[in-house]
Design a protein around this motif. Structure first.
Motif, PDB file in Angstrom:
ATOM      1  N   ILE A 108       0.852  -1.134   0.003  1.00  0.00           N
ATOM      2  CA  ILE A 108      -0.017   0.176  -0.044  1.00  0.00           C
ATOM      3  C   ILE A 108       0.870   1.287  -0.006  1.00  0.00           C
ATOM      4  CG2 ILE A 108      -1.907  -1.330   1.329  1.00  0.00           C
ATOM      5  CD1 ILE A 108      -0.746  -0.004   3.928  1.00  0.00           C
ATOM      6  N   PRO A 109       0.364   2.489  -0.387  1.00  0.00           N
ATOM      7  CA  PRO A 109       1.172   3.827  -0.295  1.00  0.00           C
ATOM      8  C   PRO A 109       1.703   3.861   1.211  1.00  0.00           C
ATOM      9  CG  PRO A 109      -0.934   4.035  -1.527  1.00  0.00           C
ATOM     10  CD  PRO A 109      -1.138   2.894  -0.801  1.00  0.00           C
ATOM     11  N   PHE A 110       2.716   4.377   1.455  1.00  0.00           N
ATOM     12  CA  PHE A 110       3.394   4.648   2.687  1.00  0.00           C
ATOM     13  C   PHE A 110       2.364   5.427   3.724  1.00  0.00           C
ATOM     14  CE2 PHE A 110       5.565   7.151   5.770  1.00  0.00           C
ATOM     15  CZ  PHE A 110       6.379   6.209   6.510  1.00  0.00           C
ATOM     16  N   GLY A 111       1.833   6.242   3.229  1.00  0.00           N
ATOM     17  CA  GLY A 111       0.712   7.323   3.938  1.00  0.00           C
ATOM     18  C   GLY A 111      -0.224   6.364   4.354  1.00  0.00           C
ATOM     19  N   ILE A 127       3.080 -12.271  10.188  1.00  0.00           N
ATOM     20  CA  ILE A 127       4.168 -11.912   9.555  1.00  0.00           C
ATOM     21  C   ILE A 127       3.865 -10.906   8.475  1.00  0.00           C
ATOM     22  CG2 ILE A 127       6.207 -12.161   8.023  1.00  0.00           C
ATOM     23  CD1 ILE A 127       6.249 -15.075   9.226  1.00  0.00           C
ATOM     24  N   VAL A 128       4.061  -9.612   8.705  1.00  0.00           N
ATOM     25  CA  VAL A 128       4.019  -8.722   7.594  1.00  0.00           C
ATOM     26  C   VAL A 128       5.127  -8.219   6.764  1.00  0.00           C
ATOM     27  CG1 VAL A 128       2.975  -6.106   7.347  1.00  0.00           C
ATOM     28  CG2 VAL A 128       2.091  -7.749   9.050  1.00  0.00           C
ATOM     29  N   VAL A 129       4.909  -8.466   5.577  1.00  0.00           N
ATOM     30  CA  VAL A 129       6.304  -8.065   4.657  1.00  0.00           C
ATOM     31  C   VAL A 129       5.882  -6.663   4.224  1.00  0.00           C
ATOM     32  CG1 VAL A 129       7.257  -8.929   2.558  1.00  0.00           C
ATOM     33  CG2 VAL A 129       6.205 -10.502   3.989  1.00  0.00           C
ATOM     34  N   ASP A 130       6.855  -6.006   4.565  1.00  0.00           N
ATOM     35  CA  ASP A 130       6.671  -4.330   4.034  1.00  0.00           C
ATOM     36  C   ASP A 130       7.396  -4.114   2.859  1.00  0.00           C
ATOM     37  OD1 ASP A 130       6.539  -1.457   4.176  1.00  0.00           O
ATOM     38  OD2 ASP A 130       7.957  -1.104   5.668  1.00  0.00           O
ATOM     39  N   THR A 131       6.592  -3.789   1.860  1.00  0.00           N
ATOM     40  CA  THR A 131       7.010  -3.495   0.530  1.00  0.00           C
ATOM     41  C   THR A 131       6.934  -2.028   0.256  1.00  0.00           C
ATOM     42  OG1 THR A 131       4.918  -3.597  -0.794  1.00  0.00           O
ATOM     43  CG2 THR A 131       5.831  -5.593  -0.262  1.00  0.00           C
ATOM     44  N   THR A 132       6.692  -1.151   1.512  1.00  0.00           N
ATOM     45  CA  THR A 132       6.404   0.484   0.963  1.00  0.00           C
ATOM     46  C   THR A 132       7.536   0.844   0.793  1.00  0.00           C
ATOM     47  OG1 THR A 132       6.431   0.720   3.313  1.00  0.00           O
ATOM     48  CG2 THR A 132       4.190   0.135   2.404  1.00  0.00           C
ATOM     49  N   ASN A 133       7.656   2.196  -0.125  1.00  0.00           N
ATOM     50  CA  ASN A 133       8.673   3.215   0.111  1.00  0.00           C
ATOM     51  C   ASN A 133       8.326   4.510   0.413  1.00  0.00           C
ATOM     52  OD1 ASN A 133      11.113   1.517  -0.812  1.00  0.00           O
ATOM     53  ND2 ASN A 133       9.888   1.234  -2.787  1.00  0.00           N
ATOM     54  N   ALA A 134       8.708   4.993   1.383  1.00  0.00           N
ATOM     55  CA  ALA A 134       8.623   6.244   1.865  1.00  0.00           C
ATOM     56  C   ALA A 134       9.127   7.511   1.456  1.00  0.00           C
ATOM     57  CB  ALA A 134       8.802   6.329   3.547  1.00  0.00           C
ATOM     58  N   HIS A 135      10.192   7.214   0.634  1.00  0.00           N
ATOM     59  CA  HIS A 135      10.886   8.187   0.218  1.00  0.00           C
ATOM     60  C   HIS A 135      10.254   9.316  -0.513  1.00  0.00           C
ATOM     61  CE1 HIS A 135      14.591  10.377  -0.748  1.00  0.00           C
ATOM     62  NE2 HIS A 135      14.377  10.372  -2.199  1.00  0.00           N
ATOM     63  N   TYR A 136       9.446   9.020  -1.490  1.00  0.00           N
ATOM     64  CA  TYR A 136       8.439  10.044  -2.120  1.00  0.00           C
ATOM     65  C   TYR A 136       7.108  10.434  -1.574  1.00  0.00           C
ATOM     66  CZ  TYR A 136      12.388   9.219  -5.494  1.00  0.00           C
ATOM     67  OH  TYR A 136      13.325   9.179  -6.102  1.00  0.00           O
ATOM     68  N   ALA A 137       6.936   9.833  -0.554  1.00  0.00           N
ATOM     69  CA  ALA A 137       5.520  10.040   0.313  1.00  0.00           C
ATOM     70  C   ALA A 137       5.439  11.617   0.710  1.00  0.00           C
ATOM     71  CB  ALA A 137       5.374   9.017   1.102  1.00  0.00           C
ATOM     72  N   ASN A 139       4.893  14.455   3.191  1.00  0.00           N
ATOM     73  CA  ASN A 139       5.121  14.486   4.915  1.00  0.00           C
ATOM     74  C   ASN A 139       5.895  13.137   5.410  1.00  0.00           C
ATOM     75  OD1 ASN A 139       3.820  16.960   4.859  1.00  0.00           O
ATOM     76  ND2 ASN A 139       1.834  15.843   4.721  1.00  0.00           N
ATOM     77  N   ALA A 140       6.499  12.341   4.555  1.00  0.00           N
ATOM     78  CA  ALA A 140       7.192  11.368   5.028  1.00  0.00           C
ATOM     79  C   ALA A 140       8.230  11.679   6.250  1.00  0.00           C
ATOM     80  CB  ALA A 140       7.853  10.333   4.195  1.00  0.00           C
ATOM     81  N   GLY A 141       9.063  12.570   6.164  1.00  0.00           N
ATOM     82  CA  GLY A 141      10.049  12.920   6.913  1.00  0.00           C
ATOM     83  C   GLY A 141       9.286  13.305   8.334  1.00  0.00           C
ATOM     84  N   ASP A 142       8.251  14.066   8.366  1.00  0.00           N
ATOM     85  CA  ASP A 142       7.639  14.120   9.585  1.00  0.00           C
ATOM     86  C   ASP A 142       7.067  13.337  10.458  1.00  0.00           C
ATOM     87  OD1 ASP A 142       7.949  17.317   9.048  1.00  0.00           O
ATOM     88  OD2 ASP A 142       6.170  17.465   7.982  1.00  0.00           O
ATOM     89  N   LEU A 148      13.589   4.345  10.142  1.00  0.00           N
ATOM     90  CA  LEU A 148      13.375   3.748   8.856  1.00  0.00           C
ATOM     91  C   LEU A 148      12.091   3.513   8.813  1.00  0.00           C
ATOM     92  CD1 LEU A 148      16.399   1.515   8.776  1.00  0.00           C
ATOM     93  CD2 LEU A 148      16.114   3.712   7.669  1.00  0.00           C
ATOM     94  N   SER A 149      11.306   3.376   7.621  1.00  0.00           N
ATOM     95  CA  SER A 149       9.932   3.007   7.441  1.00  0.00           C
ATOM     96  C   SER A 149       9.639   1.923   8.174  1.00  0.00           C
ATOM     97  CB  SER A 149       9.546   3.186   5.701  1.00  0.00           C
ATOM     98  OG  SER A 149      10.364   2.086   4.965  1.00  0.00           O
ATOM     99  N   SER A 150      10.141   0.718   8.050  1.00  0.00           N
ATOM    100  CA  SER A 150      10.040  -0.504   8.645  1.00  0.00           C
ATOM    101  C   SER A 150       9.900  -0.478  10.076  1.00  0.00           C
ATOM    102  CB  SER A 150      10.770  -1.604   8.149  1.00  0.00           C
ATOM    103  OG  SER A 150      10.643  -1.779   6.764  1.00  0.00           O
ATOM    104  N   GLN A 151      10.738   0.500  10.829  1.00  0.00           N
ATOM    105  CA  GLN A 151      10.691   0.778  12.141  1.00  0.00           C
ATOM    106  C   GLN A 151       9.415   1.263  12.464  1.00  0.00           C
ATOM    107  OE1 GLN A 151      14.480   2.904  12.660  1.00  0.00           O
ATOM    108  NE2 GLN A 151      15.387   1.369  13.140  1.00  0.00           N
ATOM    109  N   TYR A 152       8.943   2.325  11.744  1.00  0.00           N
ATOM    110  CA  TYR A 152       7.562   2.678  11.837  1.00  0.00           C
ATOM    111  C   TYR A 152       6.488   1.775  11.670  1.00  0.00           C
ATOM    112  CZ  TYR A 152       3.511   5.843  10.609  1.00  0.00           C
ATOM    113  OH  TYR A 152       2.220   6.392  10.558  1.00  0.00           O
ATOM    114  N   ALA A 153       6.586   1.078  10.941  1.00  0.00           N
ATOM    115  CA  ALA A 153       5.538   0.040  10.573  1.00  0.00           C
ATOM    116  C   ALA A 153       5.666  -0.684  11.798  1.00  0.00           C
ATOM    117  CB  ALA A 153       5.752  -0.669   9.175  1.00  0.00           C
TER     118      ALA A 153
END
Length: 241
Positions: A108-111, A127-137, A139-142, A148-153
């Motif tokens: 799904i989209p990172f947002g 088990i959740v396999v995180d295929t997301t990429n946050a780089h271009y999302a 407000n990803a930095g906020d 890292l995105s998977s730490q957030y997940a």
């Protein structure tokens, strides 16, 4: 009155350390057995998300003849025709049914990750396999605040074993067949759970891929987080003969 001799402090610490070690070993064994049970022949797989990556994963499952459920927030009617085009092993289901699976590919989209996390009260045993990429999302930095995105997940999917993977290539490349005799496409896998990493790596082989385990998310996982060093690296494992 009976006087009891005090145990030397070093001996007390040694006993306490032993108890902690046994407790940690017991927890690790319990986690491993739980994951081994999950990844049995009866393991239920689901893909949540029907965009580019979700569709690429569905094609991989279909090509390997592995049964998988696929869902989105719009309901199975919105993808039934598409699922039928992938073949009988891909089944369009409700989001609720998909979330009952043992292994869930989060495509799904990172947002949308936080909303996705709220879909269950806890994610224990999954088990959740995180295929997301946050780089271009937006407000990803906020949202990440240096994580890292998977730490957030892992924070918004409490109890889940998070595995980062299947995200470092464009969807069309991930799904494309490697010409006969030219090896298998490499995918990278990273998790803070060694057991979950190994299980998903083994499953990647079932899908006809060549997995490379990178270790913990805060170490090897950085390499597949955009713009990490392994992102967009389209490797193949060549046959030995």
């Amino acid at each position: 009155m009976e006087l009891r001799r005090s145990e030397p402090p070093t001996e007390t610490r040694r006993r306490q350390a032993g108890r902690r070690s046994r407790s940690a070993a017991s927890t690790a064994l319990s986690n491993r057995l739980e994951l081994e049970t999950l990844m049995s022949a009866d393991t239920r797989y689901a893909i949540v998300g029907t965009g580019n990556i979700g569709s690429a994963l569905a094609r991989l499952f279909a090509r390997a003849g592995v049964e998988v459920s696929i869902a989105n927030t719009r309901g199975p009617g919105s993808i039934s025709e598409l699922a039928a085009s992938w073949g009988s092993t891909v089944r369009a289901v409700t989001l609720t049914e998909a979330l009952a699976s043992d292994v869930i590919f989060m495509a799904i989209p990172f947002g949308a990750v936080e909303t996705f996390g709220n879909a269950l009260p806890d994610w224990n045993g999954k088990i959740v396999v995180d295929t997301t990429n946050a780089h271009y999302a937006p407000n990803a930095g906020d949202i990440l605040k240096g994580r890292l995105s998977s730490q957030y997940a892992a924070e918004v999917l409490p109890g889940a074993q998070i595995v980062k993977g299947f995200n470092h290539l464009p969807a069309q490349t991930l799904a494309a067949e490697v010409p006969s005799g030219q090896g298998k496409r490499v995918v990278f896998v990273s998790s803070d759970s060694g057991e979950a990493s190994s299980q998903i790596a083994e499953f990647a082989r079932t899908l006809g891929l060549s997995p490379v385990e990178l270790g913990r998310i805060d170490e090897g996982g950085r390499l597949i987080e955009v713009p990490g060093a392994l992102v967009l690296r389209n490797f193949t494992e060549q046959p030995l003969t």
